[in-house]
Scaffold this motif. Structure first.
Motif, mmCIF file in Angstrom:
data_model
loop_
_atom_site.group_PDB
_atom_site.id
_atom_site.type_symbol
_atom_site.label_atom_id
_atom_site.label_comp_id
_atom_site.label_asym_id
_atom_site.label_seq_id
_atom_site.Cartn_x
_atom_site.Cartn_y
_atom_site.Cartn_z
ATOM 1 N N LEU A 158 0.856 -1.184 0.000
ATOM 2 C CA LEU A 158 0.000 0.000 0.000
ATOM 3 C C LEU A 158 0.896 1.240 0.000
ATOM 4 O O LEU A 158 1.997 1.188 0.532
ATOM 5 C CB LEU A 158 -0.910 -0.010 1.236
ATOM 6 C CG LEU A 158 -1.864 -1.212 1.344
ATOM 7 C CD1 LEU A 158 -2.743 -1.063 2.577
ATOM 8 C CD2 LEU A 158 -2.714 -1.401 0.097
ATOM 9 N N PRO A 159 0.478 2.372 -0.564
ATOM 10 C CA PRO A 159 -0.815 2.560 -1.226
ATOM 11 C C PRO A 159 -0.890 1.835 -2.571
ATOM 12 O O PRO A 159 0.127 1.641 -3.229
ATOM 13 C CB PRO A 159 -0.884 4.080 -1.404
ATOM 14 C CG PRO A 159 0.534 4.531 -1.426
ATOM 15 C CD PRO A 159 1.285 3.602 -0.533
ATOM 16 N N LEU A 160 -2.129 1.462 -2.934
ATOM 17 C CA LEU A 160 -2.368 0.691 -4.152
ATOM 18 C C LEU A 160 -3.520 1.338 -4.916
ATOM 19 O O LEU A 160 -4.594 1.556 -4.344
ATOM 20 C CB LEU A 160 -2.760 -0.744 -3.756
ATOM 21 C CG LEU A 160 -3.132 -1.673 -4.897
ATOM 22 C CD1 LEU A 160 -1.899 -2.452 -5.344
ATOM 23 C CD2 LEU A 160 -4.215 -2.651 -4.467
ATOM 24 N N THR A 161 -3.324 1.659 -6.185
ATOM 25 C CA THR A 161 -4.418 2.187 -7.009
ATOM 26 C C THR A 161 -5.415 1.055 -7.246
ATOM 27 O O THR A 161 -5.024 -0.035 -7.677
ATOM 28 C CB THR A 161 -3.885 2.739 -8.348
ATOM 29 O OG1 THR A 161 -2.953 3.782 -8.056
ATOM 30 C CG2 THR A 161 -5.016 3.286 -9.200
ATOM 31 N N VAL A 162 -6.693 1.303 -6.921
ATOM 32 C CA VAL A 162 -7.713 0.252 -7.010
ATOM 33 C C VAL A 162 -8.282 0.192 -8.433
ATOM 34 O O VAL A 162 -7.868 0.934 -9.314
ATOM 35 C CB VAL A 162 -8.820 0.464 -5.953
ATOM 36 C CG1 VAL A 162 -8.239 0.342 -4.548
ATOM 37 C CG2 VAL A 162 -9.511 1.814 -6.152
ATOM 38 N N GLY A 163 -9.303 -0.669 -8.625
ATOM 39 C CA GLY A 163 -9.961 -0.793 -9.923
ATOM 40 C C GLY A 163 -9.451 -1.994 -10.695
ATOM 41 O O GLY A 163 -8.329 -1.973 -11.201
ATOM 42 N N GLY A 212 -5.168 -3.736 -9.602
ATOM 43 C CA GLY A 212 -6.216 -3.279 -8.686
ATOM 44 C C GLY A 212 -6.342 -4.149 -7.453
ATOM 45 O O GLY A 212 -7.106 -3.834 -6.541
ATOM 46 N N PHE A 213 -5.586 -5.260 -7.433
ATOM 47 C CA PHE A 213 -5.674 -6.201 -6.307
ATOM 48 C C PHE A 213 -4.298 -6.442 -5.696
ATOM 49 O O PHE A 213 -4.072 -6.184 -4.523
ATOM 50 C CB PHE A 213 -6.303 -7.508 -6.785
ATOM 51 C CG PHE A 213 -6.746 -8.410 -5.672
ATOM 52 C CD1 PHE A 213 -7.723 -8.005 -4.766
ATOM 53 C CD2 PHE A 213 -6.181 -9.670 -5.523
ATOM 54 C CE1 PHE A 213 -8.117 -8.841 -3.729
ATOM 55 C CE2 PHE A 213 -6.586 -10.510 -4.492
ATOM 56 C CZ PHE A 213 -7.553 -10.094 -3.596
ATOM 57 N N HIS A 214 -3.349 -6.902 -6.544
ATOM 58 C CA HIS A 214 -1.969 -7.074 -6.069
ATOM 59 C C HIS A 214 -1.092 -5.881 -6.447
ATOM 60 O O HIS A 214 -0.133 -5.565 -5.753
ATOM 61 C CB HIS A 214 -1.313 -8.308 -6.694
ATOM 62 C CG HIS A 214 -2.074 -9.579 -6.528
ATOM 63 N ND1 HIS A 214 -2.793 -10.147 -7.543
ATOM 64 C CD2 HIS A 214 -2.225 -10.396 -5.461
ATOM 65 C CE1 HIS A 214 -3.352 -11.265 -7.117
ATOM 66 N NE2 HIS A 214 -3.037 -11.439 -5.862
ATOM 67 N N ILE A 215 -1.401 -5.315 -7.602
ATOM 68 C CA ILE A 215 -0.586 -4.214 -8.149
ATOM 69 C C ILE A 215 -1.528 -3.085 -8.570
ATOM 70 O O ILE A 215 -2.747 -3.287 -8.631
ATOM 71 C CB ILE A 215 0.252 -4.703 -9.357
ATOM 72 C CG1 ILE A 215 -0.666 -5.396 -10.383
ATOM 73 C CG2 ILE A 215 1.362 -5.636 -8.905
ATOM 74 C CD1 ILE A 215 0.050 -5.814 -11.639
ATOM 75 N N ASP A 216 -0.963 -1.905 -8.876
ATOM 76 C CA ASP A 216 -1.805 -0.743 -9.195
ATOM 77 C C ASP A 216 -2.807 -1.055 -10.306
ATOM 78 O O ASP A 216 -2.460 -1.654 -11.331
ATOM 79 C CB ASP A 216 -0.924 0.443 -9.614
ATOM 80 C CG ASP A 216 -0.254 1.095 -8.412
ATOM 81 O OD1 ASP A 216 -0.761 0.917 -7.285
ATOM 82 O OD2 ASP A 216 0.765 1.786 -8.602
#
Ligand SMILES: [Zn+2]
Length: 340
Positions: free
Chosen positions: A55-60, A113-117
């Motif tokens: 984290l931080p991680l860009t979601v989506g 969006g889950f493991h990586i941006d």
């Protein structure tokens, strides 16, 4: 550029992040226009101890957009082309990848969006091989449902459960994003559809989508009703993603030799089951996760021929977490779309 990032479990922040680098040869830069919400977003939002991520991680995890720039002159894309993106960074070299079985890649570098941006940001740069054109006539809000929702259902029903025209199917949670897609896809090939929903308001909506029998699982026993409406025979296929709460009931709904296909466990990950019932009834249980890119193309083709997704709500990026809450509390009917 703006990006929506998960900064801690259950905490999202809209922040400024550096622009992506210019696309290299073989890559394209994409302006994200619409993001589809999925239960995968909810798992990530709640935090899962066993998931390796920073984290931080860009979601989506699923999105549609438009090509902004191409990395090489011989690209098959042009600026302005509508596209969707494959969310898992596959290796493109292992036997599964070479066979087009992308979701069985042996060396994936993570799910966006889950493991990586992921895609909840203004722009991304992607390898062209993971980018799929959106057919003419399909809106970007609809197309945003293709990479996960439409393709997951397409893969579950047709590649895995081998659903055939005229068969009977039980679709669990028919009001969910993937449940609504499953009803539409099964209806399109002339199946008889039994589905479950969680409130009376959704009963009529599910019927309007093409379900033949709609069961409110809060007030009625779905296994009993399914046995009854199939003349005690049971159904050919069960579409599962609810998990613990419905697992044994779903197995009891299958006819001898029936197939259960599952891609989720929203109500819990563990269930006990009767093994004697499993082998005596010659049941087949099939796990399904993600989809190959070919299933995304088939899903988009279905959209182009008129099978549009049911959209529950369209919200701006800043309201992403409001959409997640609606998903979590199961008030949703269809897909929630976030626009940029
Ligand atoms: Zn691979």
């Amino acid at each position: 550029m703006r990006a929506l990032q998960l900064v801690a479990d259950r905490t999202l922040e809209l922040v400024e992040v550096p622009d992506p680098p210019a696309p290299a040869p073989g890559q394209v830069e994409i302006a994200i226009r619409a993001v589809g919400l999925n239960h995968l977003d909810l798992w990530g939002f709640r935090g899962m101890a066993f998931v390796r991520r920073a984290l931080p991680l860009t979601v989506g995890v699923e999105a549609a957009g438009e090509i902004l720039r191409v990395g090489s002159a011989d690209s098959r894309f042009r600026p302005g082309d509508p596209v969707v993106m494959y969310g898992a960074l596959t290796c493109n070299a292992c036997p599964a990848c070479r066979a087009g079985r992308d979701n069985l890649c042996e060396n994936p570098a993570g799910v966006k969006g889950f493991h990586i941006d992921g895609f909840a940001c203004e722009r991304v740069v992607m390898d062209e091989r993971l980018v799929i054109p959106v057919p003419v006539g399909v809106s970007l809000e609809d197309a945003a449902c293709a990479p996960v929702a439409f393709s997951t259902v397409e893969h579950m029903l047709f590649d895995n459960a081998k659903l055939e025209p005229g068969e009977t199917i039980l679709v669990q949670a028919g009001g969910s994003g993937i449940g609504t897609v499953a009803i539409k896809m099964a209806r399109a090939i002339g199946c008889t559809i039994i589905t479950t929903v969680g409130d009376d308001e959704k009963v009529e909506k599910a019927r309007a989508l093409g379900a033949d029998h709609v069961i409110n699982y809060r007030t009625q026993r779905f296994a009993t009703i399914t046995r009854k409406v199939t003349g005690k025979k049971g159904v050919d296929v069960v579409f599962e993603h609810v998990g613990a709460d419905t697992w044994n009931g779903s197995l009891l709904c299958l006819k001898r030799g029936g197939r259960l296909v599952t891609c989720g466990s929203t109500s819990g990950v563990s269930a006990e089951m009767n093994l004697m019932h499993l082998f005596q009834q010659q049941l087949r249980i099939i796990g399904s996760f993600g989809a190959p890119m070919s299933a995304i193309r088939r899903g988009l083709a279905k959209m182009a021929s008129g099978m549009t997704p049911v959209i529950d709500m369209v919200v701006p990026l800043a309201d992403f977490s409001r959409g997640l809450t609606r998903l979590e509390t199961r008030r949703v009917f269809g897909k929630i779309i976030v626009t940029l």
